[in-house]
Design a protein around this motif. Structure first.
Motif, PDB file in Angstrom:
ATOM      1  N   LEU A  33      37.992  63.859  42.786  1.00 15.19           N
ATOM      2  CA  LEU A  33      37.976  62.993  43.925  1.00 15.19           C
ATOM      3  C   LEU A  33      37.544  61.714  43.661  1.00 15.19           C
ATOM      4  CD1 LEU A  33      38.251  63.079  47.189  1.00 15.19           C
ATOM      5  CD2 LEU A  33      35.616  63.601  47.536  1.00 15.19           C
ATOM      6  N   VAL A  34      36.431  61.436  42.938  1.00 16.75           N
ATOM      7  CA  VAL A  34      35.898  60.202  42.471  1.00 16.75           C
ATOM      8  C   VAL A  34      37.116  59.343  41.828  1.00 16.75           C
ATOM      9  CG1 VAL A  34      34.246  58.931  41.242  1.00 16.75           C
ATOM     10  CG2 VAL A  34      33.491  60.897  42.607  1.00 16.75           C
ATOM     11  N   GLY A  35      37.560  60.313  40.629  1.00 18.51           N
ATOM     12  CA  GLY A  35      38.616  59.576  39.956  1.00 18.51           C
ATOM     13  C   GLY A  35      39.818  59.122  40.946  1.00 18.51           C
ATOM     14  N   LEU A  36      40.217  59.721  41.775  1.00 18.72           N
ATOM     15  CA  LEU A  36      41.291  59.378  42.769  1.00 18.72           C
ATOM     16  C   LEU A  36      40.908  58.145  43.610  1.00 18.72           C
ATOM     17  CD1 LEU A  36      42.823  62.706  44.018  1.00 18.72           C
ATOM     18  CD2 LEU A  36      43.868  61.145  42.426  1.00 18.72           C
ATOM     19  N   LEU A  37      39.718  58.102  44.025  1.00 17.56           N
ATOM     20  CA  LEU A  37      39.284  57.007  44.768  1.00 17.56           C
ATOM     21  C   LEU A  37      39.261  55.515  43.991  1.00 17.56           C
ATOM     22  CD1 LEU A  37      36.167  58.550  46.898  1.00 17.56           C
ATOM     23  CD2 LEU A  37      38.296  57.594  47.648  1.00 17.56           C
ATOM     24  N   VAL A  38      38.549  55.881  42.776  1.00 13.03           N
ATOM     25  CA  VAL A  38      38.729  54.674  41.911  1.00 13.03           C
ATOM     26  C   VAL A  38      40.049  54.169  41.506  1.00 13.03           C
ATOM     27  CG1 VAL A  38      38.243  54.039  39.432  1.00 13.03           C
ATOM     28  CG2 VAL A  38      36.591  55.201  40.539  1.00 13.03           C
ATOM     29  N   LEU A  39      41.244  55.223  41.404  1.00 10.31           N
ATOM     30  CA  LEU A  39      42.702  54.764  41.126  1.00 10.31           C
ATOM     31  C   LEU A  39      42.838  54.088  42.364  1.00 10.31           C
ATOM     32  CD1 LEU A  39      44.962  54.993  39.167  1.00 10.31           C
ATOM     33  CD2 LEU A  39      45.668  57.153  40.293  1.00 10.31           C
ATOM     34  N   ILE A  40      42.715  54.639  43.559  1.00  8.74           N
ATOM     35  CA  ILE A  40      43.452  53.877  44.838  1.00  8.74           C
ATOM     36  C   ILE A  40      42.768  52.706  45.105  1.00  8.74           C
ATOM     37  CG2 ILE A  40      43.440  54.331  47.354  1.00  8.74           C
ATOM     38  CD1 ILE A  40      43.629  57.280  46.809  1.00  8.74           C
ATOM     39  N   SER A  41      41.412  52.376  44.757  1.00  6.79           N
ATOM     40  CA  SER A  41      40.842  51.265  45.026  1.00  6.79           C
ATOM     41  C   SER A  41      41.384  50.234  43.945  1.00  6.79           C
ATOM     42  CB  SER A  41      39.214  51.501  44.698  1.00  6.79           C
ATOM     43  OG  SER A  41      38.724  52.306  45.625  1.00  6.79           O
ATOM     44  N   GLY A  42      41.566  50.527  42.793  1.00  9.72           N
ATOM     45  CA  GLY A  42      42.246  49.790  41.522  1.00  9.72           C
ATOM     46  C   GLY A  42      43.413  49.127  41.985  1.00  9.72           C
ATOM     47  N   LEU A  43      44.248  50.279  42.643  1.00 13.96           N
ATOM     48  CA  LEU A  43      45.810  49.906  43.130  1.00 13.96           C
ATOM     49  C   LEU A  43      45.703  48.950  44.241  1.00 13.96           C
ATOM     50  CD1 LEU A  43      47.595  53.179  42.661  1.00 13.96           C
ATOM     51  CD2 LEU A  43      47.795  51.322  41.446  1.00 13.96           C
ATOM     52  N   LEU A  44      44.785  49.083  45.407  1.00 15.10           N
ATOM     53  CA  LEU A  44      44.822  48.191  46.265  1.00 15.10           C
ATOM     54  C   LEU A  44      44.427  46.875  46.061  1.00 15.10           C
ATOM     55  CD1 LEU A  44      43.153  50.590  49.106  1.00 15.10           C
ATOM     56  CD2 LEU A  44      45.498  49.588  49.017  1.00 15.10           C
ATOM     57  N   ALA A  45      43.201  46.602  44.877  1.00 13.00           N
ATOM     58  CA  ALA A  45      42.824  45.499  44.465  1.00 13.00           C
ATOM     59  C   ALA A  45      44.097  44.863  44.027  1.00 13.00           C
ATOM     60  CB  ALA A  45      41.706  45.547  43.561  1.00 13.00           C
ATOM     61  N   VAL A  46      44.756  45.494  43.026  1.00 13.07           N
ATOM     62  CA  VAL A  46      46.142  44.530  42.582  1.00 13.07           C
ATOM     63  C   VAL A  46      47.119  44.243  43.579  1.00 13.07           C
ATOM     64  CG1 VAL A  46      48.060  45.259  40.985  1.00 13.07           C
ATOM     65  CG2 VAL A  46      45.896  45.993  40.357  1.00 13.07           C
ATOM     66  N   ILE A  47      47.183  45.210  44.670  1.00 14.81           N
ATOM     67  CA  ILE A  47      48.075  44.686  45.579  1.00 14.81           C
ATOM     68  C   ILE A  47      47.904  43.649  46.362  1.00 14.81           C
ATOM     69  CG2 ILE A  47      49.361  45.466  47.591  1.00 14.81           C
ATOM     70  CD1 ILE A  47      49.535  48.195  46.307  1.00 14.81           C
ATOM     71  N   ALA A  48      46.442  43.576  46.748  1.00 14.82           N
ATOM     72  CA  ALA A  48      45.892  42.524  47.675  1.00 14.82           C
ATOM     73  C   ALA A  48      45.969  41.165  46.786  1.00 14.82           C
ATOM     74  CB  ALA A  48      44.644  42.961  47.877  1.00 14.82           C
ATOM     75  N   GLY A  49      45.451  41.321  45.456  1.00 19.63           N
ATOM     76  CA  GLY A  49      45.555  40.169  44.598  1.00 19.63           C
ATOM     77  C   GLY A  49      47.238  39.580  44.497  1.00 19.63           C
ATOM     78  N   THR A  50      48.020  40.371  44.397  1.00 21.15           N
ATOM     79  CA  THR A  50      49.403  40.011  44.170  1.00 21.15           C
ATOM     80  C   THR A  50      50.018  39.254  45.604  1.00 21.15           C
ATOM     81  OG1 THR A  50      50.428  41.769  44.444  1.00 21.15           O
ATOM     82  CG2 THR A  50      50.070  41.290  42.373  1.00 21.15           C
ATOM     83  N   VAL A  51      49.330  39.945  46.591  1.00 15.01           N
ATOM     84  CA  VAL A  51      49.978  39.378  47.971  1.00 15.01           C
ATOM     85  C   VAL A  51      49.231  37.964  48.447  1.00 15.01           C
ATOM     86  CG1 VAL A  51      49.899  39.919  50.659  1.00 15.01           C
ATOM     87  CG2 VAL A  51      50.546  41.557  48.802  1.00 15.01           C
ATOM     88  N   TRP A  52      47.994  37.904  48.216  1.00 14.82           N
ATOM     89  CA  TRP A  52      47.353  36.653  48.733  1.00 14.82           C
ATOM     90  C   TRP A  52      46.857  35.832  47.477  1.00 14.82           C
ATOM     91  CZ3 TRP A  52      44.917  41.218  51.097  1.00 14.82           C
ATOM     92  CH2 TRP A  52      45.302  41.566  52.210  1.00 14.82           C
ATOM     93  N   TRP A  53      47.152  35.995  46.284  1.00 11.62           N
ATOM     94  CA  TRP A  53      47.202  34.887  45.364  1.00 11.62           C
ATOM     95  C   TRP A  53      47.964  33.640  45.396  1.00 11.62           C
ATOM     96  CZ3 TRP A  53      42.600  34.852  42.382  1.00 11.62           C
ATOM     97  CH2 TRP A  53      42.632  33.787  41.164  1.00 11.62           C
ATOM     98  N   PRO A  54      47.671  32.456  45.370  1.00  8.77           N
ATOM     99  CA  PRO A  54      48.589  31.680  45.500  1.00  8.77           C
ATOM    100  C   PRO A  54      49.293  31.541  44.426  1.00  8.77           C
ATOM    101  CG  PRO A  54      46.395  30.650  45.211  1.00  8.77           C
ATOM    102  CD  PRO A  54      46.253  32.110  45.370  1.00  8.77           C
ATOM    103  N   LEU A  55      50.671  31.544  44.219  1.00  5.23           N
ATOM    104  CA  LEU A  55      51.752  31.352  43.222  1.00  5.23           C
ATOM    105  C   LEU A  55      51.802  29.564  42.778  1.00  5.23           C
ATOM    106  CD1 LEU A  55      54.122  33.952  44.266  1.00  5.23           C
ATOM    107  CD2 LEU A  55      52.237  33.998  42.471  1.00  5.23           C
ATOM    108  N   PRO A  56      51.878  29.349  41.674  1.00  6.00           N
ATOM    109  CA  PRO A  56      52.010  27.892  41.482  1.00  6.00           C
ATOM    110  C   PRO A  56      53.529  27.548  41.778  1.00  6.00           C
ATOM    111  CG  PRO A  56      52.182  29.479  39.480  1.00  6.00           C
ATOM    112  CD  PRO A  56      51.690  30.108  40.476  1.00  6.00           C
ATOM    113  N   SER A  57      53.603  26.241  42.215  1.00  6.98           N
ATOM    114  CA  SER A  57      54.757  25.691  42.671  1.00  6.98           C
ATOM    115  C   SER A  57      55.991  25.558  41.656  1.00  6.98           C
ATOM    116  CB  SER A  57      54.664  24.539  43.684  1.00  6.98           C
ATOM    117  OG  SER A  57      54.175  23.531  42.726  1.00  6.98           O
TER     118      SER A  57
END
Length: 101
Positions: free
Chosen positions: A10-34
């Protein structure tokens, strides 16, 4: 033992899901260079204020023309009136384009 294993999974799955959410959030909200289409656009973006590309108000002296050519080395003379004016001044003074220090 079985409860400890389920807790570990359960802890492993929570860590995995948290990591995936962090990656998704970073790619969506991180400003891309023009995308820089032209090198002149890049030069215009990095030079500080007071770095004019317009033609000078009065003709350059030879020393001023040399300084302007050094400062505007990456500029295209067709787009940078200051570099074009400096080139004309040096040509009129008898300096060839290949005469660089």
């Amino acid at each position: 033992m079985e409860v400890a294993m389920e807790l570990f999974v359960l802890v492993g799955l929570l860590v995995l899901i948290s990591g995936l959410l962090a990656v998704i959030a970073g790619t969506v909200w991180w400003p891309l260079p023009s995308q820089v289409v032209d090198h002149d656009d890049l030069v215009r973006e990095i030079w500080p204020a007071g770095w004019p590309h317009e033609a000078p108000e009065r003709p350059f002296s030879v020393i001023e023309a040399r300084h302007a050519l050094r400062r505007h080395r990456p500029c295209n003379p067709d787009r940078c009136a200051r570099k074009a004016a400096a080139s004309r001044t040096l040509r009129a003074a008898g300096y060839a384009e290949s005469d660089r220090e």
